[in-house]
Design an enzyme around this catalytic site. Structure first.
Site, mmCIF file in Angstrom:
data_model
loop_
_atom_site.group_PDB
_atom_site.id
_atom_site.type_symbol
_atom_site.label_atom_id
_atom_site.label_comp_id
_atom_site.label_asym_id
_atom_site.label_seq_id
_atom_site.Cartn_x
_atom_site.Cartn_y
_atom_site.Cartn_z
ATOM 1 N N GLY A 111 0.673 -1.064 -0.013
ATOM 2 C CA GLY A 111 0.048 0.080 -0.043
ATOM 3 C C GLY A 111 0.674 1.312 0.011
ATOM 4 O O GLY A 111 -0.043 2.479 0.067
ATOM 5 N N ARG B 212 -8.275 3.620 -14.427
ATOM 6 C CA ARG B 212 -8.593 4.395 -13.576
ATOM 7 C C ARG B 212 -8.538 5.794 -13.584
ATOM 8 O O ARG B 212 -9.192 6.627 -13.047
ATOM 9 C CB ARG B 212 -7.579 3.810 -12.089
ATOM 10 C CG ARG B 212 -7.882 2.608 -11.503
ATOM 11 C CD ARG B 212 -6.940 2.014 -10.710
ATOM 12 N NE ARG B 212 -7.179 0.711 -10.225
ATOM 13 C CZ ARG B 212 -6.592 0.106 -9.125
ATOM 14 N NH1 ARG B 212 -5.806 1.203 -8.270
ATOM 15 N NH2 ARG B 212 -6.611 -0.997 -8.549
ATOM 16 N N CYS C 128 -15.519 4.454 -27.330
ATOM 17 C CA CYS C 128 -16.600 5.006 -27.974
ATOM 18 C C CYS C 128 -17.572 5.449 -26.815
ATOM 19 O O CYS C 128 -18.622 4.977 -26.583
ATOM 20 C CB CYS C 128 -17.179 4.033 -28.752
ATOM 21 S SG CYS C 128 -18.516 4.863 -29.897
ATOM 22 N N GLU D 75 3.670 -7.060 1.046
ATOM 23 C CA GLU D 75 3.057 -7.171 -0.340
ATOM 24 C C GLU D 75 2.925 -6.016 -1.136
ATOM 25 O O GLU D 75 1.797 -5.450 -1.689
ATOM 26 C CB GLU D 75 1.400 -7.778 0.060
ATOM 27 C CG GLU D 75 1.259 -8.814 0.711
ATOM 28 C CD GLU D 75 -0.098 -9.368 1.155
ATOM 29 O OE1 GLU D 75 -0.939 -8.449 1.055
ATOM 30 O OE2 GLU D 75 -0.442 -10.421 1.651
ATOM 31 N N TYR E 293 -0.978 -1.305 -12.890
ATOM 32 C CA TYR E 293 -2.253 -1.281 -12.893
ATOM 33 C C TYR E 293 -2.822 -0.355 -14.177
ATOM 34 O O TYR E 293 -3.743 0.255 -14.059
ATOM 35 C CB TYR E 293 -2.974 -0.517 -11.462
ATOM 36 C CG TYR E 293 -2.903 -1.032 -10.465
ATOM 37 C CD1 TYR E 293 -3.659 -2.453 -10.037
ATOM 38 C CD2 TYR E 293 -1.674 -0.845 -9.583
ATOM 39 C CE1 TYR E 293 -3.452 -3.277 -8.863
ATOM 40 C CE2 TYR E 293 -1.590 -1.689 -8.377
ATOM 41 C CZ TYR E 293 -2.241 -2.797 -8.063
ATOM 42 O OH TYR E 293 -2.186 -3.516 -6.703
ATOM 43 N N GLY F 2 3.310 -3.798 -4.466
ATOM 44 C CA GLY F 2 2.923 -3.405 -5.765
ATOM 45 C C GLY F 2 3.403 -2.467 -6.436
ATOM 46 O O GLY F 2 4.315 -2.578 -7.148
ATOM 47 N N ARG F 3 2.399 -1.540 -6.541
ATOM 48 C CA ARG F 3 2.475 -0.138 -7.176
ATOM 49 C C ARG F 3 3.803 0.284 -6.886
ATOM 50 O O ARG F 3 4.328 1.206 -7.985
ATOM 51 C CB ARG F 3 1.255 0.634 -6.755
ATOM 52 C CG ARG F 3 1.179 1.953 -7.266
ATOM 53 C CD ARG F 3 0.192 2.830 -6.978
ATOM 54 N NE ARG F 3 -0.946 2.268 -7.497
ATOM 55 C CZ ARG F 3 -2.069 1.870 -6.615
ATOM 56 N NH1 ARG F 3 -1.729 1.433 -5.470
ATOM 57 N NH2 ARG F 3 -3.243 1.253 -7.243
#
Length: 454
Positions: free
Chosen positions: A248, A325, A361, A286, A390, A288-289
């Protein structure tokens, strides 16, 4: 994994413009290949080393990579070779982790909704499992064999509150994850579960990611630490042996600076609970980003440029299919955009305010609203920075657009300024899209009323 990860030492970080120019010259992108993702191999390894250094004083810690941040087998294999473990949250991610070469004992399964068959597979493999709720603990009890080697834990929701992005805040009062720790009687029920099941030895807490400040994240981890002490005291023995503290760490999308750092994260943990890092509990992370985002970018060709309502609109091949996102929550997930000419070099023409729109579209498919950039024209390129997690690795199939190719890159070993590319994922073909969309069952709905059901 038996293969050794390449060392990042001595690898200069190539400039994005140089990478794009070389990719254009090599034909990796162009008029018929108008969008692709790029990952900095040496940068990824440097990020891993920074994480490891930040936790160097912790006696026992397993760093796992959150597979959802970049679910690509070559990237996962690079991380496995670098000594990382892997956190997975679905059967697909578990299969990817195994294919990448992670040993089962270095994999953690965190899915909040696990079927019986998914749990059974994980337990038979020896994968660590964090149960999301007390009902799942009882399901594990029914499925677990006596010789099971899996480390088994329980996820709690410390209910310490949310950050600035509600969708990525997982420790609010009504969050769907874990056992809500501050609800009436929850602490007693957790202790009772540990009392019934001696194989339950780990607690898991994850407060959130982007938008969550470090003190909030640390407060949630400290709550898990305090609960572990309560469990041990109530049971009269050392029952909890590990704490999975999640990941996080937020990422700075405003500029090139890496902030906050993993070292700052560790400092926040130490301030919230000094005993957390003393080695009594094995820690699992854990992230990731924070390991991947700043080590990747997306390049997309400007197909057309036009004016609408007095504003320039650049129509590119990068939209919600590769930056979901950013398009759907532009204020929360704004990405930096830079303008490049047809040769990949940065544009130096006068700036004007313009939109950078995508190919999907629907009207909201815009990756940058009213952004001041050098004037974009047909044949130019835009780069979306900090997109290594992501983004293009989690493509959305809206409008049946093909998933773009992803290429890794690094500086050439001879130090001559060259760049070496390696294809991480080939671009999806149109034939693959058709097959994925039910081609094998094309006549399934044409059967007459007298046909026997399948």
């Amino acid at each position: 994994m038996n293969s050794a990860a390449p060392s990042p030492v001595g690898d200069a970080r190539p400039a994005v413009a140089d990478v794009l120019s070389r990719a254009l010259a090599a034909g990796l992108v162009g008029p018929d290949r108008p969008v692709a993702g790029f990952l900095d191999t040496a940068g990824i390894l440097r990020s891993v080393e920074g994480l490891r250094t930040a936790f160097a004083g912790v006696p026992d810690v397993l760093h796992t990579f959150a597979a959802k941040a970049c679910p690509l087998v070559p990237v996962l294999r690079l991380l496995a070779a670098a000594g990382m473990g892997c956190e997975v949250a679905s059967p697909g991610e578990l299969r990817l982790a195994l294919a990448a070469g992670f040993e089962p004992e270095r994999i953690v399964l965190d899915s909040p909704v696990k079927t019986g068959s998914e749990l059974r597979e994980a337990l038979e493999l020896g994968v660590a499992v964090n149960a999301d709720n007390l009902a799942e603990v009882e399901r594990v009890a029914r499925l677990r064999r006596a010789d099971c080697s899996s480390v088994l834990g329980l996820r709690i929701n410390p209910q310490v509150g949310g950050g600035s992005i509600a969708a990525t805040s997982t420790a609010t009062d009504h969050a769907k994850f874990g056992v809500a720790l501050r609800d009436a009687g929850a602490g007693d029920r957790i202790v009772e579960a540990f009392a019934r099941h001696p194989w339950l030895t780990r607690l898991h807490a994850h407060v959130g990611s982007q938008g969550c400040p470090l003190p909030l994240i640390a407060e949630g981890v400290a709550a898990a630490h305090r609960l572990a002490a309560v469990i041990d005291e109530r049971l009269g023995e050392r029952r909890v042996t590990g704490l999975d503290i999640g990941g996080g760490l937020p990422v700075n999308h405003a500029d090139d600076r890496v902030t906050p750092t993993h070292a700052e994260y560790v400092a926040a943990l130490r301030e919230a609970e000094p005993a957390l890092l003393d080695g009594r509990y094995r820690l699992v992370t854990e992230f990731g980003r924070s390991l991947l985002a700043k080590n990747g970018f997306l390049a997309a060709r400007v197909e057309y440029a036009k004016d609408a309502g007095g504003r320039r609109v650049a129509l590119t091949h990068a939209g919600a299919q590769v930056a979901t996102r950013t398009v759907l929550l532009p204020d929360a997930w704004a990405l930096r955009v830079s303008a490049h000419g047809p040769d990949g070099r940065p544009k130096t023409s006068p700036a004007l305010r313009q939109d950078v729109a995508g190919p999907l579209c629907f009207a909201g498919d815009v990756v940058a609203h009213d952004r001041e950039l050098p004037e974009l024209a047909e044949g130019d390129w835009v780069v979306l920075h900090d997109a290594g997690a992501y983004c293009f690795t989690a493509a959305w199939s809206y409008n049946s657009l093909p998933r773009p190719a992803v290429h890794g890159y690094r500086a050439a070993a001879d130090g001559g300024g060259g760049i070496v590319f390696a294809t991480v994922r080939s671009a999806q073909t149109l034939d693959e899209i058709v097959r994925e969309s039910g081609l094998d069952h094309a006549d399934a709905l044409l059967r007459g009323p007298g046909d026997a059901p399948v």
